[in-house]
Every structure is written in structure tokens, then in C-alpha cells.
Design a protein around this motif. Sequence first.
Motif, PDB file in Angstrom:
ATOM      1  N   THR A 101      -0.701   5.884  -2.999  1.00  0.00           N
ATOM      2  CA  THR A 101       0.382   5.292  -3.769  1.00  0.00           C
ATOM      3  C   THR A 101       0.066   3.815  -3.986  1.00  0.00           C
ATOM      4  OG1 THR A 101       1.633   4.629  -1.803  1.00  0.00           O
ATOM      5  CG2 THR A 101       2.051   6.859  -2.680  1.00  0.00           C
ATOM      6  N   GLU A 102       0.840   3.166  -4.839  1.00  0.00           N
ATOM      7  CA  GLU A 102       0.629   1.729  -5.064  1.00  0.00           C
ATOM      8  C   GLU A 102       0.834   0.946  -3.774  1.00  0.00           C
ATOM      9  OE1 GLU A 102       2.531  -0.130  -8.432  1.00  0.00           O
ATOM     10  OE2 GLU A 102       2.309   1.697  -9.613  1.00  0.00           O
ATOM     11  N   GLU A 103       1.796   1.398  -2.978  1.00  0.00           N
ATOM     12  CA  GLU A 103       2.058   0.734  -1.696  1.00  0.00           C
ATOM     13  C   GLU A 103       0.860   0.867  -0.755  1.00  0.00           C
ATOM     14  OE1 GLU A 103       4.836   1.673   2.075  1.00  0.00           O
ATOM     15  OE2 GLU A 103       5.917   1.513   0.169  1.00  0.00           O
ATOM     16  N   GLN A 104       0.254   2.049  -0.724  1.00  0.00           N
ATOM     17  CA  GLN A 104      -0.913   2.265   0.130  1.00  0.00           C
ATOM     18  C   GLN A 104      -2.108   1.446  -0.348  1.00  0.00           C
ATOM     19  OE1 GLN A 104      -0.939   6.564  -0.227  1.00  0.00           O
ATOM     20  NE2 GLN A 104      -0.443   6.779   1.958  1.00  0.00           N
ATOM     21  N   GLN A 107      -1.592  -1.864   0.986  1.00  0.00           N
ATOM     22  CA  GLN A 107      -1.888  -1.895   2.418  1.00  0.00           C
ATOM     23  C   GLN A 107      -3.386  -1.964   2.666  1.00  0.00           C
ATOM     24  OE1 GLN A 107       0.049   1.682   3.744  1.00  0.00           O
ATOM     25  NE2 GLN A 107       2.039   0.684   4.010  1.00  0.00           N
TER      26      GLN A 107
END
Length: 133
Positions: A101-104, A107
Motif C-alpha cells: 500500500t502507499e503507507e507501506q 514505511q
Amino acid sequence: MEVVSSNRATLSNYEVLKHLQKIKDSKKKHKGQLATITYETIRYLENTPCKDQTSENIQQCLKELAPFNLNKTEKLMIINSPPTTALEIQLMIEESEERLTEEQVGQVLEIVMKYFPHVVKEKPEENDAEETE
């Protein structure tokens, strides 16, 4: 000579640099092609991000990247050429749009910058030229 297992021993640029430096610093002096190849490869690797890496940073980075289910080659590319943008991650990680995901992705970038802070995010010259106009 036959290759028994081609993926058994992949080395990072850091490991290659350290090994070649040991060869160069050994008391046994090598002549000819080995000396030239060693010298040229060390010279090249000293201009890459691996010159500022440590084995501890690499190990810690790999531990933190474990939850992302990256394969061996993807991890090696991240270590050898630490990404600084989401685009670079897309190029390094196969099918990254489906797997992360964009969040990953954010990260992963944070982890890379945490362990390899010497990697500077370069600004494209085109943007600089547009801002000055």
C-alpha cells in the motif's frame, strides 16, 4: 566448471567492497589482471552508497523489512541502491502496486532512511530551473 546453485551466494556491494579491500590489504601482492580488477572495482564501489554502510545497519534494515515479504533479490537491490522515492521502490519491487500500500511504501522509505541516512535525496534539475524562472 558447473554452477550447482546459482542463487546460493548473492553478495551485496558492501560485502564485495570489504572482501576486495581485504585482498588489497593482504601481504600477498597480486599482479596483473587481478590487481587491476580489484583496484578498479574498489574505486567504483567507493563512489556508491555501500562505502558508508555497516554490516549492523544492513542486518537491522533487513530485520525491519521482513514484514513486507520481499524476496532476496528485492532486498539486495534495496541494500545496494537505497531508494529515496516511491518510484524507485516501484522499480525495485516486482508488482509493488499489488503487494504494497502507499503507507507501506512510506514505511519502507522511512526504514531505508533510518539505516542509510547518507543517501541524499537528489532534486531534479528541471524543477530547479522552473523555480528560478
